[in-house]
Design a protein around this motif. Structure first.
Motif: not given
Length: 88
Positions: A31, A27, A34-35
């Motif tokens: 993230q 996870q 994604t950033n």
């Protein structure tokens, strides 16, 4: 009734997988990726700017595994250090 119980068990298994160490690592990696993508940054650029090897970035995004030092370097570059300050 059996279908309802099966759905509840599946939801609990999903929760436990996400709460596991591996799930947490994945996870965090998701993230971070994604950033990075929101900043239109390639893995190569992230690695270079953070001072981390490209292999480390690739492994991190794939498995969630990375050294704490490299993770913090990436977090600094992605302006995502606040969670570290609240960790403990």
């Amino acid at each position: 009734n059996c279908i309802f119980i099966a759905k509840i068990l599946a939801m609990n298994i999903d929760f436990l997988e996400k709460a596991s160490v591996g799930g947490i690592l994945k996870q965090i990696a998701f993230q971070a990726r994604t950033n990075r993508l929101q900043l239109n940054m390639s893995q190569e650029t992230l690695a270079q700017r953070a001072g981390v090897s490209l292999g480390s970035v690739k492994r991190f995004e794939l498995t969630g595994e990375i050294s704490l030092k490299h993770l913090v370097k990436i977090a600094v570059l992605l302006d995502a250090t606040d969670p570290f300050m609240e960790l403990f």
